[in-house]
Design a protein around this motif. Structure first.
Motif, PDB file in Angstrom:
ATOM      1  N   PHE A  20       0.863  -1.182   0.000  1.00  0.00           N
ATOM      2  CA  PHE A  20       0.000   0.000   0.000  1.00  0.00           C
ATOM      3  C   PHE A  20       0.899   1.231   0.000  1.00  0.00           C
ATOM      4  N   PRO A  21       0.622   2.240  -0.856  1.00  0.00           N
ATOM      5  CA  PRO A  21       1.504   3.415  -0.900  1.00  0.00           C
ATOM      6  C   PRO A  21       1.305   4.325   0.309  1.00  0.00           C
ATOM      7  N   ALA A  22       2.426   4.823   0.847  1.00  0.00           N
ATOM      8  CA  ALA A  22       2.389   5.755   1.975  1.00  0.00           C
ATOM      9  C   ALA A  22       3.283   6.949   1.657  1.00  0.00           C
ATOM     10  N   ARG A  23       2.878   8.119   2.081  1.00  0.00           N
ATOM     11  CA  ARG A  23       3.607   9.357   1.789  1.00  0.00           C
ATOM     12  C   ARG A  23       4.374   9.820   3.027  1.00  0.00           C
ATOM     13  N   LEU A  24       5.698  10.077   2.847  1.00  0.00           N
ATOM     14  CA  LEU A  24       6.556  10.602   3.902  1.00  0.00           C
ATOM     15  C   LEU A  24       7.014  11.997   3.505  1.00  0.00           C
ATOM     16  N   GLU A  25       7.030  12.930   4.460  1.00  0.00           N
ATOM     17  CA  GLU A  25       7.452  14.295   4.164  1.00  0.00           C
ATOM     18  C   GLU A  25       8.404  14.799   5.235  1.00  0.00           C
ATOM     19  N   SER A  26       9.455  15.521   4.803  1.00  0.00           N
ATOM     20  CA  SER A  26      10.399  16.122   5.738  1.00  0.00           C
ATOM     21  C   SER A  26       9.912  17.507   6.163  1.00  0.00           C
ATOM     22  N   ASP A  27      10.561  18.059   7.180  1.00  0.00           N
ATOM     23  CA  ASP A  27      10.350  19.462   7.511  1.00  0.00           C
ATOM     24  C   ASP A  27      11.016  20.324   6.435  1.00  0.00           C
ATOM     25  N   TRP A  28      10.632  21.586   6.365  1.00  0.00           N
ATOM     26  CA  TRP A  28      11.299  22.524   5.466  1.00  0.00           C
ATOM     27  C   TRP A  28      12.627  22.949   6.061  1.00  0.00           C
ATOM     28  N   VAL A  29      13.647  23.111   5.224  1.00  0.00           N
ATOM     29  CA  VAL A  29      14.951  23.606   5.671  1.00  0.00           C
ATOM     30  C   VAL A  29      15.245  24.917   4.949  1.00  0.00           C
ATOM     31  N   GLU A  30      15.961  25.821   5.643  1.00  0.00           N
ATOM     32  CA  GLU A  30      16.296  27.128   5.079  1.00  0.00           C
ATOM     33  C   GLU A  30      17.687  27.055   4.437  1.00  0.00           C
ATOM     34  N   LEU A  31      17.838  27.597   3.222  1.00  0.00           N
ATOM     35  CA  LEU A  31      19.096  27.561   2.493  1.00  0.00           C
ATOM     36  C   LEU A  31      19.372  28.902   1.832  1.00  0.00           C
ATOM     37  N   THR A  32      20.636  29.107   1.455  1.00  0.00           N
ATOM     38  CA  THR A  32      21.058  30.353   0.787  1.00  0.00           C
ATOM     39  C   THR A  32      21.896  30.013  -0.433  1.00  0.00           C
ATOM     40  N   CYS A  33      21.613  30.671  -1.544  1.00  0.00           N
ATOM     41  CA  CYS A  33      22.408  30.534  -2.760  1.00  0.00           C
ATOM     42  C   CYS A  33      23.189  31.835  -2.967  1.00  0.00           C
ATOM     43  N   ARG A  34      24.500  31.743  -3.082  1.00  0.00           N
ATOM     44  CA  ARG A  34      25.345  32.924  -3.321  1.00  0.00           C
ATOM     45  C   ARG A  34      25.505  33.144  -4.816  1.00  0.00           C
ATOM     46  N   LEU A  35      25.225  34.355  -5.276  1.00  0.00           N
ATOM     47  CA  LEU A  35      25.338  34.675  -6.687  1.00  0.00           C
ATOM     48  C   LEU A  35      26.722  35.241  -6.948  1.00  0.00           C
ATOM     49  N   ARG A  36      27.354  34.840  -8.054  1.00  0.00           N
ATOM     50  CA  ARG A  36      28.723  35.294  -8.348  1.00  0.00           C
ATOM     51  C   ARG A  36      28.883  35.610  -9.826  1.00  0.00           C
TER      52      ARG A  36
END
Length: 257
Positions: free
Chosen positions: A241-257
């Motif tokens: 039977f299919p079951a759905r698992l979800e993580s918490d949201w994490v905060e990230l930063t992308c540096r532009l160069r």
């Protein structure tokens, strides 16, 4: 240049299920009892160093001048941004039917997503493996590569495992190429400030490194982009039977160069 080595490890187990009862066969469900379910957690690593390459500078590396009247660069920049998720192998991973990665940029500065990859329409079978190959134009668009394209020998790395072979053709930046684990991929987010990819199991388990690319439009002098990300998975339980698992949201930063 590293996408995954220092990433954020996410473990998904029964406690992360949207409905924990999905893991209990109907014949074993008893009112008032708490299910005792044992399952090895599924582990993902989200790359915490997204890589950004300036599309205009990549175009100029082939010794070409960007037309001054090109409106898309008026007070703005266009970036190729790489996201990465590593699926770490466990004995349980054969039961994973699909996994997804979703992300959303902060409300400020304004970010508009012009293109997302991989997508099934760009995937080809080359030398026994699957690759996403797309022709990137100076406006930030992506198209299926033409058979005859003026490609140069000059290759620029856009991530570990991803490369852009520059073109001499007017208005074409180059051909973006990278490997994919499965050819069955759904990607959304064009015209939005967030994207989502779903990788579905083909013949082999989904274990390995998964690269995701966005072409985004930002204010010209922006130095960083903040966003939040989440992974999820659909797993088949012991009673199929299919079951759905979800993580918490994490905060990230992308540096532009």
């Amino acid at each position: 240049m590293s996408d995954l080595s220092d990433g954020i490890v996410v473990k998904l187990g029964v406690l992360d299920a949207i409905d924990k009862e999905d893991f209990v066969p109907p014949s074993e469900r008893h009112l008032g009892d708490e299910a005792d379910i044992e399952m090895e957690p599924f582990r993902f690593r989200i790359g915490d160093r997204p890589i950004a390459r300036d599309l205009r500078r990549l175009y100029e590396l082939a010794e070409r001048d960007v037309p001054e009247d090109l409106e898309v660069f008026h007070d703005n920049n266009i970036w190729i941004i790489t996201h990465a998720v590593s699926v770490l192998g466990t004995r349980s991973f054969k039961s994973v039917a699909d996994f997804g990665y979703r992300m959303r940029y902060a409300d400020s500065p304004r970010v508009t997503i012009l293109e997302v990859m991989p997508q099934t329409r760009f995937i080809t079978h080359i030398g026994g493996c699957f690759k996403n190959e797309a022709e990137i134009d100076i406006h930030g668009g992506a198209s299926v590569p033409a058979e005859l394209t003026d490609l140069l020998d000059q290759i620029e790395a856009v991530s570990v495992g991803g490369e852009l072979r520059l073109s001499s053709k007017t208005n074409i930046v180059g051909r973006l190429s990278f490997s994919v684990v499965t050819p069955i991929i759904t990607a959304t987010g064009v015209g939005d400030s967030g994207s989502e990819w779903v990788f579905r199991k083909d013949e082999n388990p989904l274990v390995g490194d998964h690269l995701m690319f966005q072409i985004v439009h930002t204010p010209r002098y922006q130095k960083t982009l903040k966003f939040k990300a989440q992974v999820y998975a659909t797993v088949m339980t012991s009673w199929f039977f299919p079951a759905r698992l979800e993580s918490d949201w994490v905060e990230l930063t992308c540096r532009l160069r």
